[in-house]
Design a protein around this motif. Sequence first.
Motif, PDB file in Angstrom:
ATOM      1  N   THR A 305      30.041   4.886  34.449  1.00 14.05           N
ATOM      2  CA  THR A 305      29.387   5.491  35.612  1.00 14.05           C
ATOM      3  C   THR A 305      28.518   6.657  35.183  1.00 14.05           C
ATOM      4  OG1 THR A 305      31.221   4.833  37.041  1.00 14.05           O
ATOM      5  CG2 THR A 305      29.781   6.576  37.863  1.00 14.05           C
ATOM      6  N   PHE A 306      29.051   7.512  34.328  1.00 17.56           N
ATOM      7  CA  PHE A 306      28.298   8.666  33.850  1.00 17.56           C
ATOM      8  C   PHE A 306      27.025   8.234  33.133  1.00 17.56           C
ATOM      9  CE2 PHE A 306      27.271  11.792  30.596  1.00 17.56           C
ATOM     10  CZ  PHE A 306      27.193  12.956  31.346  1.00 17.56           C
ATOM     11  N   ARG A 307      27.118   7.203  32.298  1.00 15.49           N
ATOM     12  CA  ARG A 307      25.941   6.742  31.557  1.00 15.49           C
ATOM     13  C   ARG A 307      24.814   6.315  32.499  1.00 15.49           C
ATOM     14  NH1 ARG A 307      26.092   2.321  29.056  1.00 15.49           N
ATOM     15  NH2 ARG A 307      24.515   2.821  27.485  1.00 15.49           N
ATOM     16  N   ARG A 308      25.163   5.781  33.661  1.00 17.99           N
ATOM     17  CA  ARG A 308      24.147   5.293  34.592  1.00 17.99           C
ATOM     18  C   ARG A 308      23.503   6.405  35.411  1.00 17.99           C
ATOM     19  NH1 ARG A 308      26.921  -0.191  37.159  1.00 17.99           N
ATOM     20  NH2 ARG A 308      27.700  -1.061  35.188  1.00 17.99           N
ATOM     21  N   LEU A 309      24.096   7.579  35.408  1.00 18.13           N
ATOM     22  CA  LEU A 309      23.517   8.695  36.162  1.00 18.13           C
ATOM     23  C   LEU A 309      22.286   9.226  35.452  1.00 18.13           C
ATOM     24  CD1 LEU A 309      26.746  10.713  37.117  1.00 18.13           C
ATOM     25  CD2 LEU A 309      25.235   9.499  38.709  1.00 18.13           C
ATOM     26  N   THR A 310      21.229   9.504  36.226  1.00 21.41           N
ATOM     27  CA  THR A 310      20.005  10.098  35.678  1.00 21.41           C
ATOM     28  C   THR A 310      19.765  11.491  36.217  1.00 21.41           C
ATOM     29  OG1 THR A 310      18.673   9.041  37.412  1.00 21.41           O
ATOM     30  CG2 THR A 310      18.939   7.835  35.344  1.00 21.41           C
ATOM     31  N   VAL A 311      20.727  12.030  36.954  1.00 19.99           N
ATOM     32  CA  VAL A 311      20.634  13.367  37.540  1.00 19.99           C
ATOM     33  C   VAL A 311      21.089  14.402  36.514  1.00 19.99           C
ATOM     34  CG1 VAL A 311      21.065  12.466  39.843  1.00 19.99           C
ATOM     35  CG2 VAL A 311      22.994  13.187  38.429  1.00 19.99           C
ATOM     36  N   PRO A 312      20.913  15.704  36.773  1.00 24.51           N
ATOM     37  CA  PRO A 312      21.591  16.695  35.925  1.00 24.51           C
ATOM     38  C   PRO A 312      23.091  16.386  35.909  1.00 24.51           C
ATOM     39  CG  PRO A 312      20.008  17.779  37.370  1.00 24.51           C
ATOM     40  CD  PRO A 312      20.082  16.345  37.827  1.00 24.51           C
ATOM     41  N   LYS A 313      23.668  16.281  34.724  1.00 23.34           N
ATOM     42  CA  LYS A 313      25.045  15.787  34.670  1.00 23.34           C
ATOM     43  C   LYS A 313      25.778  16.394  33.480  1.00 23.34           C
ATOM     44  CE  LYS A 313      23.692  11.570  32.131  1.00 23.34           C
ATOM     45  NZ  LYS A 313      23.756  10.096  32.090  1.00 23.34           N
ATOM     46  N   ARG A 314      27.092  16.370  33.595  1.00 16.57           N
ATOM     47  CA  ARG A 314      27.966  16.877  32.545  1.00 16.57           C
ATOM     48  C   ARG A 314      29.244  16.048  32.544  1.00 16.57           C
ATOM     49  NH1 ARG A 314      28.511  20.522  28.104  1.00 16.57           N
ATOM     50  NH2 ARG A 314      30.569  21.516  28.159  1.00 16.57           N
ATOM     51  N   VAL A 364      23.990  27.005  31.951  1.00 16.59           N
ATOM     52  CA  VAL A 364      24.315  25.613  32.258  1.00 16.59           C
ATOM     53  C   VAL A 364      23.184  24.656  31.887  1.00 16.59           C
ATOM     54  CG1 VAL A 364      24.730  24.000  34.179  1.00 16.59           C
ATOM     55  CG2 VAL A 364      26.106  26.076  33.961  1.00 16.59           C
ATOM     56  N   PRO A 365      21.900  24.995  32.125  1.00 18.54           N
ATOM     57  CA  PRO A 365      20.835  24.046  31.741  1.00 18.54           C
ATOM     58  C   PRO A 365      20.792  23.753  30.244  1.00 18.54           C
ATOM     59  CG  PRO A 365      19.993  25.678  33.285  1.00 18.54           C
ATOM     60  CD  PRO A 365      21.352  26.150  32.866  1.00 18.54           C
ATOM     61  N   ASP A 366      21.399  24.635  29.428  1.00 19.12           N
ATOM     62  CA  ASP A 366      21.394  24.433  27.983  1.00 19.12           C
ATOM     63  C   ASP A 366      22.621  23.664  27.495  1.00 19.12           C
ATOM     64  OD1 ASP A 366      19.013  25.905  27.785  1.00 19.12           O
ATOM     65  OD2 ASP A 366      20.128  27.795  27.725  1.00 19.12           O
ATOM     66  N   TRP A 367      23.544  23.352  28.409  1.00 17.30           N
ATOM     67  CA  TRP A 367      24.714  22.573  28.001  1.00 17.30           C
ATOM     68  C   TRP A 367      24.283  21.183  27.544  1.00 17.30           C
ATOM     69  CZ3 TRP A 367      28.851  23.178  32.457  1.00 17.30           C
ATOM     70  CH2 TRP A 367      29.334  24.489  32.464  1.00 17.30           C
ATOM     71  N   THR A 368      25.015  20.641  26.607  1.00 20.47           N
ATOM     72  CA  THR A 368      24.839  19.229  26.289  1.00 20.47           C
ATOM     73  C   THR A 368      25.421  18.393  27.431  1.00 20.47           C
ATOM     74  OG1 THR A 368      26.945  19.221  25.105  1.00 20.47           O
ATOM     75  CG2 THR A 368      24.941  19.604  23.810  1.00 20.47           C
ATOM     76  N   GLU A 369      24.996  17.144  27.532  1.00 19.16           N
ATOM     77  CA  GLU A 369      25.495  16.296  28.616  1.00 19.16           C
ATOM     78  C   GLU A 369      26.981  16.002  28.478  1.00 19.16           C
ATOM     79  OE1 GLU A 369      23.295  12.716  29.165  1.00 19.16           O
ATOM     80  OE2 GLU A 369      21.571  13.738  30.078  1.00 19.16           O
ATOM     81  N   VAL A 370      27.472  15.936  27.250  1.00 19.58           N
ATOM     82  CA  VAL A 370      28.864  15.547  26.998  1.00 19.58           C
ATOM     83  C   VAL A 370      29.520  16.573  26.092  1.00 19.58           C
ATOM     84  CG1 VAL A 370      30.382  13.750  26.046  1.00 19.58           C
ATOM     85  CG2 VAL A 370      28.242  13.102  27.198  1.00 19.58           C
ATOM     86  N   LEU A 399      27.747  16.723  22.649  1.00 12.65           N
ATOM     87  CA  LEU A 399      26.875  15.572  22.392  1.00 12.65           C
ATOM     88  C   LEU A 399      25.708  15.599  23.367  1.00 12.65           C
ATOM     89  CD1 LEU A 399      29.722  12.937  22.217  1.00 12.65           C
ATOM     90  CD2 LEU A 399      28.372  13.690  20.258  1.00 12.65           C
ATOM     91  N   ALA A 400      24.516  15.363  22.851  1.00 13.95           N
ATOM     92  CA  ALA A 400      23.343  15.354  23.713  1.00 13.95           C
ATOM     93  C   ALA A 400      23.440  14.264  24.771  1.00 13.95           C
ATOM     94  CB  ALA A 400      22.074  15.182  22.880  1.00 13.95           C
ATOM     95  N   ARG A 401      24.091  13.148  24.425  1.00  9.85           N
ATOM     96  CA  ARG A 401      24.295  12.053  25.364  1.00  9.85           C
ATOM     97  C   ARG A 401      25.464  11.216  24.865  1.00  9.85           C
ATOM     98  NH1 ARG A 401      20.561   7.300  24.002  1.00  9.85           N
ATOM     99  NH2 ARG A 401      20.242   7.527  21.771  1.00  9.85           N
ATOM    100  N   TRP A 402      26.045  10.429  25.771  1.00  9.04           N
ATOM    101  CA  TRP A 402      27.208   9.646  25.392  1.00  9.04           C
ATOM    102  C   TRP A 402      26.899   8.658  24.276  1.00  9.04           C
ATOM    103  CZ3 TRP A 402      32.172   9.424  25.162  1.00  9.04           C
ATOM    104  CH2 TRP A 402      32.779   8.217  24.825  1.00  9.04           C
ATOM    105  N   ASP A 403      25.708   8.093  24.269  1.00  8.90           N
ATOM    106  CA  ASP A 403      25.375   7.070  23.292  1.00  8.90           C
ATOM    107  C   ASP A 403      25.338   7.618  21.859  1.00  8.90           C
ATOM    108  OD1 ASP A 403      25.254   5.302  25.350  1.00  8.90           O
ATOM    109  OD2 ASP A 403      23.075   5.140  25.411  1.00  8.90           O
ATOM    110  N   ASP A 404      25.399   8.950  21.699  1.00  5.47           N
ATOM    111  CA  ASP A 404      25.476   9.543  20.367  1.00  5.47           C
ATOM    112  C   ASP A 404      26.909   9.590  19.845  1.00  5.47           C
ATOM    113  OD1 ASP A 404      22.753   9.999  20.502  1.00  5.47           O
ATOM    114  OD2 ASP A 404      22.980  12.068  21.204  1.00  5.47           O
TER     115      ASP A 404
END
Length: 605
Positions: A305-314, A364-370, A399-404
């Motif tokens: 579910t998180f991977r499919r979100l394109t909004v600001p997310k954590r 918060v805007p500088d947080w990594t997504e994961v 992690l910058a994104r889950w796929d990493d």
Amino acid sequence: MTTASGDPIASITDATLIDIATNGIWGPGLTPSESVADLARALLAALRGEPDVELPAELAELVAEVRQASTVDVTAVTGFGDVRLSALTIRLNDGAPHPVVIVPAGWNPYGWLPFLFAYLTLARRGYHVLAYSPRGIGKPGWVSTSEGFIDVAGENDWRDGSAVIDYAEEYFSPSRIGFLGLSYGSGISQLVAAHDPQDRVSAVVAGSTWGNLATSLYDNGTRHLEAVRLLIDFTGGPMEEKFDEETQGILKDFLAGRNMDAVVEWGTKRSPQTYVDRTNARGIPTFISNTWHETLFPVGPVIETFRRLTVPKRLNLWIGDHGAPEGPGLTGIVSGLPFPGLRVPMREAYEWLDHHLLDADNGVPDWTEVNAQSMFTYQTLPIPGGSNLITVPARREPLARWDDFTTGGESWYLTGGNGSGDGTLSDKPAVGWSRDFEAGTLTEAVAGDGVMKNGQKEWFGNPRPYDPAAFDRSRLLVWTTDPLSGSTGVARRIRGAATLRLTVRSNVNAATLVAYLFDIAPDGSARIITHEPYTVTDLTPDVNRSVSWRLQATSYDLKAGHRLALVVNSRDPLYSYANMDLPVLTTTTIGSQTGQEAALELPLG
């Protein structure tokens, strides 16, 4: 000491808070512990100005500060269909514009009551607060109990959420609206935000949440029976009084394993994953947390579910189980209590709201997504009573994104064990072998001792020990590597979801397989890394079928000198078993065939 209505109120001491901080928030089943209930009732009594409530100084100061700055009320909000929803409101009285944080309660017999500390914390941070019990939640006669039948995060709950927003707009005139929820309240928060007709939700925090309710409770042909049994038992009343006839029918079908297509449709409708496109279109900043050994809402559907979100997310991923990381910060924690890092899960959740609702310049805007915590990388000291105390929190990996998360992998092939003893995990394929075991009984290899049991202890530094040498090899199969080496003290950085492929046959037409990965230390003791069940049906007796399934994702450092072990059995206390109705045990055979070599695909990072 009693309340104005005559109910007893316990004296709250540092020992009460230490119990929550060292043992978690859960008592039996899904019920908050006695310490959590005592603390919540004392905070409510103090907040309402009842005399002689005994609180530690830091909590008494918090209550006094909020009482002086706000108006507190226990009220009822009229939800969809004129159902009355019990609610607590805290309205700041300084005349300045403030956002409101709406908190739907989790699934427990006390409704909104256990999280009084969180409401006070939010008010101190500059929020109006409206906490409410979703329809049907609570014990009869309690101030925090709502009317109606439990809708299990269905359309009635979405409409109730919008009615609560209507009430909040009229009562608070808020500058913005946010939702914060744990467990049941987290799913409702996401679903209300996605469906509110006027698109009024500016941010969501969803702790210990679900992504897809259907696959959380029924996946790989296997029902998560123990979780649903507990959910039914801990609503505050019997099924017949808590659910309407339609929902009773769905739950009974689930328990019996029938009409599962209708059950899946029902669960899918109640899944934030189903409405990701709506959340994305609305741009709702969404903060999600979950745990690696979650026994209610497994981490896999949450990650998807998180991977499919394109909004600001954590996405925060933690050691432990349902509600363990967030619990103390929601129910009551003060300065100086164990252990380091205990405040972090809720501190980051509040910072998310502060940025998106209060415009706080807090990074918060500088947080990594994961940010993913690695299993059991904390440091501990033994304490009296035989348990451990965390002195250094477990390592977290941004992690910058889950796929990493997963950057590579390796294949470990299952071998036959030369006809006796354990098989090995080898770097070379092995075919033409088969091994069988007696299916239908529980073994010493289990995911845990029950829902929300072992994972709570893991979070507080006390993972469950296993003794693989004691596993009954007639009822399960074991494969191990040799001791593994690593130049930095870590042999394998397991990151992601492993996949198991093998050939199965049975002397009957169905089989359940439960796969576990264990970390075996040089002294022979073990810890569980991950697991996942799989049920195969429509087998032709004594005919092979190739199957493959993914285990639950994890972040685990296997130390140098340790061995990786794969265990496969037929039953786990958490799950359904394919041949429960048979009066005799069955035989399950595992094998490896050319072109379909049995293998464990291990993700690395």
